[in-house]
Design an enzyme around this catalytic site. Structure first.
Site, PDB file in Angstrom:
ATOM      1  N   LYS A 198       0.831  -1.207   0.000  1.00 33.96           N
ATOM      2  CA  LYS A 198       0.000   0.000   0.000  1.00 33.96           C
ATOM      3  C   LYS A 198       0.866   1.259   0.000  1.00 33.96           C
ATOM      4  O   LYS A 198       0.621   2.193  -0.753  1.00 33.96           O
ATOM      5  CB  LYS A 198      -0.921   0.039   1.235  1.00 33.96           C
ATOM      6  CG  LYS A 198      -1.839  -1.159   1.373  1.00 33.96           C
ATOM      7  CD  LYS A 198      -2.718  -1.058   2.624  1.00 33.96           C
ATOM      8  CE  LYS A 198      -1.953  -1.029   3.945  1.00 33.96           C
ATOM      9  NZ  LYS A 198      -1.202  -2.257   4.246  1.00 33.96           N
ATOM     10  N   ARG A 203      10.913  -1.544  11.697  1.00 32.31           N
ATOM     11  CA  ARG A 203       9.823  -1.186  12.601  1.00 32.31           C
ATOM     12  C   ARG A 203       9.657  -2.248  13.686  1.00 32.31           C
ATOM     13  O   ARG A 203       9.721  -3.434  13.408  1.00 32.31           O
ATOM     14  CB  ARG A 203       8.507  -1.063  11.805  1.00 32.31           C
ATOM     15  CG  ARG A 203       8.334   0.259  11.115  1.00 32.31           C
ATOM     16  CD  ARG A 203       7.213   0.270  10.100  1.00 32.31           C
ATOM     17  NE  ARG A 203       5.954  -0.313  10.588  1.00 32.31           N
ATOM     18  CZ  ARG A 203       4.820  -0.319   9.883  1.00 32.31           C
ATOM     19  NH1 ARG A 203       4.785   0.231   8.669  1.00 32.31           N
ATOM     20  NH2 ARG A 203       3.739  -0.872  10.372  1.00 32.31           N
ATOM     21  N   ARG A 260      -0.795  -9.225  13.383  1.00 37.19           N
ATOM     22  CA  ARG A 260      -1.346  -8.185  12.502  1.00 37.19           C
ATOM     23  C   ARG A 260      -2.093  -8.811  11.323  1.00 37.19           C
ATOM     24  O   ARG A 260      -3.115  -8.288  10.885  1.00 37.19           O
ATOM     25  CB  ARG A 260      -0.232  -7.261  12.018  1.00 37.19           C
ATOM     26  CG  ARG A 260       0.230  -6.319  13.132  1.00 37.19           C
ATOM     27  CD  ARG A 260       1.587  -5.722  12.855  1.00 37.19           C
ATOM     28  NE  ARG A 260       1.600  -4.871  11.686  1.00 37.19           N
ATOM     29  CZ  ARG A 260       2.652  -4.731  10.886  1.00 37.19           C
ATOM     30  NH1 ARG A 260       3.768  -5.407  11.114  1.00 37.19           N
ATOM     31  NH2 ARG A 260       2.580  -3.931   9.872  1.00 37.19           N
TER      32      ARG A 260
HETATM   33  P1  ADP Z   1       1.176  -1.580   7.397  1.00 34.74           P
HETATM   34  O1  ADP Z   1       1.830  -0.664   6.383  1.00 34.74           O
HETATM   35  O2  ADP Z   1       2.096  -2.657   7.835  1.00 34.74           O
HETATM   36  O3  ADP Z   1      -0.151  -2.059   6.900  1.00 34.74           O
HETATM   37  P2  ADP Z   1       0.584   0.817   8.884  1.00 34.74           P
HETATM   38  O4  ADP Z   1       1.845   1.582   8.839  1.00 34.74           O
HETATM   39  O5  ADP Z   1      -0.507   1.206   7.949  1.00 34.74           O
HETATM   40  O6  ADP Z   1       0.920  -0.734   8.709  1.00 34.74           O
HETATM   41  O7  ADP Z   1      -0.017   0.833  10.361  1.00 34.74           O
HETATM   42  C1  ADP Z   1       0.819   0.551  11.478  1.00 34.74           C
HETATM   43  C2  ADP Z   1      -0.059   0.436  12.717  1.00 34.74           C
HETATM   44  O8  ADP Z   1      -0.744   1.684  12.954  1.00 34.74           O
HETATM   45  C3  ADP Z   1      -1.172  -0.594  12.654  1.00 34.74           C
HETATM   46  O9  ADP Z   1      -0.728  -1.900  12.995  1.00 34.74           O
HETATM   47  C4  ADP Z   1      -2.162  -0.041  13.687  1.00 34.74           C
HETATM   48  O10 ADP Z   1      -1.721  -0.286  15.006  1.00 34.74           O
HETATM   49  C5  ADP Z   1      -2.054   1.461  13.441  1.00 34.74           C
HETATM   50  N1  ADP Z   1      -3.014   1.930  12.431  1.00 34.74           N
HETATM   51  C6  ADP Z   1      -2.748   2.484  11.221  1.00 34.74           C
HETATM   52  N2  ADP Z   1      -3.885   2.792  10.561  1.00 34.74           N
HETATM   53  C7  ADP Z   1      -4.904   2.415  11.377  1.00 34.74           C
HETATM   54  C8  ADP Z   1      -6.324   2.448  11.268  1.00 34.74           C
HETATM   55  N3  ADP Z   1      -6.936   2.944  10.183  1.00 34.74           N
HETATM   56  N4  ADP Z   1      -7.045   1.958  12.306  1.00 34.74           N
HETATM   57  C9  ADP Z   1      -6.463   1.469  13.411  1.00 34.74           C
HETATM   58  N5  ADP Z   1      -5.136   1.407  13.574  1.00 34.74           N
HETATM   59  C10 ADP Z   1      -4.354   1.874  12.582  1.00 34.74           C
HETATM   60  P1  ADP Z   2       2.224  -1.869   3.189  1.00 35.50           P
HETATM   61  O1  ADP Z   2       2.213  -0.364   3.197  1.00 35.50           O
HETATM   62  O2  ADP Z   2       1.019  -2.456   2.507  1.00 35.50           O
HETATM   63  O3  ADP Z   2       2.432  -2.458   4.544  1.00 35.50           O
HETATM   64  P2  ADP Z   2       4.858  -1.609   1.909  1.00 35.50           P
HETATM   65  O4  ADP Z   2       4.638  -0.748   0.713  1.00 35.50           O
HETATM   66  O5  ADP Z   2       5.481  -0.995   3.104  1.00 35.50           O
HETATM   67  O6  ADP Z   2       3.466  -2.339   2.301  1.00 35.50           O
HETATM   68  O7  ADP Z   2       5.700  -2.867   1.442  1.00 35.50           O
HETATM   69  C1  ADP Z   2       6.129  -3.871   2.379  1.00 35.50           C
HETATM   70  C2  ADP Z   2       7.570  -4.285   2.054  1.00 35.50           C
HETATM   71  O8  ADP Z   2       7.603  -4.981   0.800  1.00 35.50           O
HETATM   72  C3  ADP Z   2       8.532  -3.117   1.892  1.00 35.50           C
HETATM   73  O9  ADP Z   2       9.795  -3.526   2.374  1.00 35.50           O
HETATM   74  C4  ADP Z   2       8.570  -2.856   0.383  1.00 35.50           C
HETATM   75  O10 ADP Z   2       9.824  -2.312  -0.027  1.00 35.50           O
HETATM   76  C5  ADP Z   2       8.363  -4.256  -0.183  1.00 35.50           C
HETATM   77  N1  ADP Z   2       7.545  -4.278  -1.400  1.00 35.50           N
HETATM   78  C6  ADP Z   2       6.472  -3.494  -1.700  1.00 35.50           C
HETATM   79  N2  ADP Z   2       5.941  -3.847  -2.897  1.00 35.50           N
HETATM   80  C7  ADP Z   2       6.690  -4.886  -3.361  1.00 35.50           C
HETATM   81  C8  ADP Z   2       6.631  -5.701  -4.541  1.00 35.50           C
HETATM   82  N3  ADP Z   2       5.697  -5.496  -5.486  1.00 35.50           N
HETATM   83  N4  ADP Z   2       7.558  -6.675  -4.668  1.00 35.50           N
HETATM   84  C9  ADP Z   2       8.490  -6.876  -3.712  1.00 35.50           C
HETATM   85  N5  ADP Z   2       8.601  -6.142  -2.575  1.00 35.50           N
HETATM   86  C10 ADP Z   2       7.710  -5.168  -2.389  1.00 35.50           C
END
Ligand code: ADP
Ligand code: ADP
Ligand code: ZN
Length: 216
Positions: free
Chosen positions: A14, A161, A172
């Site tokens: 994302k 992280r 998660r």
């Molecule tokens: P990821 O990229 O791994 O999906 P995020 O960076 O979006 O994780 O979110 C990290 C953490 O922040 C989540 O595990 C949650 O604790 C909190 N968080 C982020 N967005 C939301 C949301 N919309 N509702 C509740 N918690 C959230």
């Molecule tokens: P999210 O916001 O959904 O948690 P991220 O964009 O942070 O996901 O991506 C999670 C991890 O995977 C990061 O280390 C990123 O560099 C890597 N990544 C993202 N997209 C791809 C892809 N299409 N192929 C391989 N690695 C990816």
């Protein structure tokens, strides 16, 4: 360009896709995880409230999240569309967002679900490192920085992280299944749900997302 949502489990891409699309479309990416991490780093009241939930891999309560989004969407740069990354994550958040948008005569244009299977998600999350200063995302194998542990963009230090450690990752993913997966049906009923395979390289996924939102 009305608002769109990027939906998907942790590690789906994302953030990576949101950043690329925001540049391409010239609209802001609004990532609630980034907003929360900035609050934790600043030690604000919000940060203090959110930290324990985040560290445990739990969701931050809906009231707090809805308040964050309400404030953020009132900023001037959110007038011409934006990409929501990480919000909504529960049906209650989705309903609150619909109400907020309806109050100003808007509605969501697209909800794009980036779908990736759990084993690959674990690999992505366990190698994810982010910049302490600008939040840019890298992967130690899939998207390494030019110089080890240094951000290409700003020279900041890269770190893992706390919540990307394997034990937290598993919970998660379970939280996504339980609390966020119901949004698929919620948005499908609105006719704005699009699912995209997220298992290929970032460029391919980007092309698929653009196709999904253009071919509506
Ligand atoms: P990821 O990229 O791994 O999906 P995020 O960076 O979006 O994780 O979110 C990290 C953490 O922040 C989540 O595990 C949650 O604790 C909190 N968080 C982020 N967005 C939301 C949301 N919309 N509702 C509740 N918690 C959230
Ligand atoms: P999210 O916001 O959904 O948690 P991220 O964009 O942070 O996901 O991506 C999670 C991890 O995977 C990061 O280390 C990123 O560099 C890597 N990544 C993202 N997209 C791809 C892809 N299409 N192929 C391989 N690695 C990816
Ligand atoms: Zn940086």
């Amino acid at each position: 360009m009305p608002p769109m949502v990027l939906l998907g489990p942790p590690g789906a891409g994302k953030g990576t896709q949101g950043q690329m699309l925001a540049e391409e479309l010239g609209i802001p990416q609004i990532a609630t995880g980034d907003i929360l991490r900035a609050a934790v780093k600043a030690g604000s009241e919000l940060g203090q409230k959110a930290k324990s939930y985040m560290d445990a891999g739990d969701l931050v309560p809906d009231e707090i999240m809805v308040g964050i989004i309400r404030d953020r969407l009132q900023q001037p740069d959110a007038g011409e569309g934006y990409i929501l990354d990480g919000f909504p994550r529960t049906v209650a958040q989705a309903e609150a967002l619909d109400d907020m948008l309806a109050a100003i005569g808007q509605k969501l244009d697209h909800v794009v679900h980036i779908d990736v299977d759990n084993e690959l998600l674990v690999k992505r999350l366990s190698g994810r490192v982010i910049c302490r200063d600008c939040g840019a995302t890298y992967h130690t194998r899939f998207n390494p920085p030019a110089k080890d542990r240094v951000c290409d963009l700003c020279g900041g230090e890269l770190f893992q992280r706390e919540d990307d450690q394997e034990k937290t990752v598993r919970s998660r993913l379970a939280v996504f299944q339980e609390r966020t997966q119901p949004l698929v049906e919620y948005y499908r009923q609105q006719g704005i749900y699009r699912k995209v395979d997220g298992d290929q390289d970032p460029e391919t996924v980007r092309a698929r997302i653009l196709q999904a939102i253009e071919g509506k």
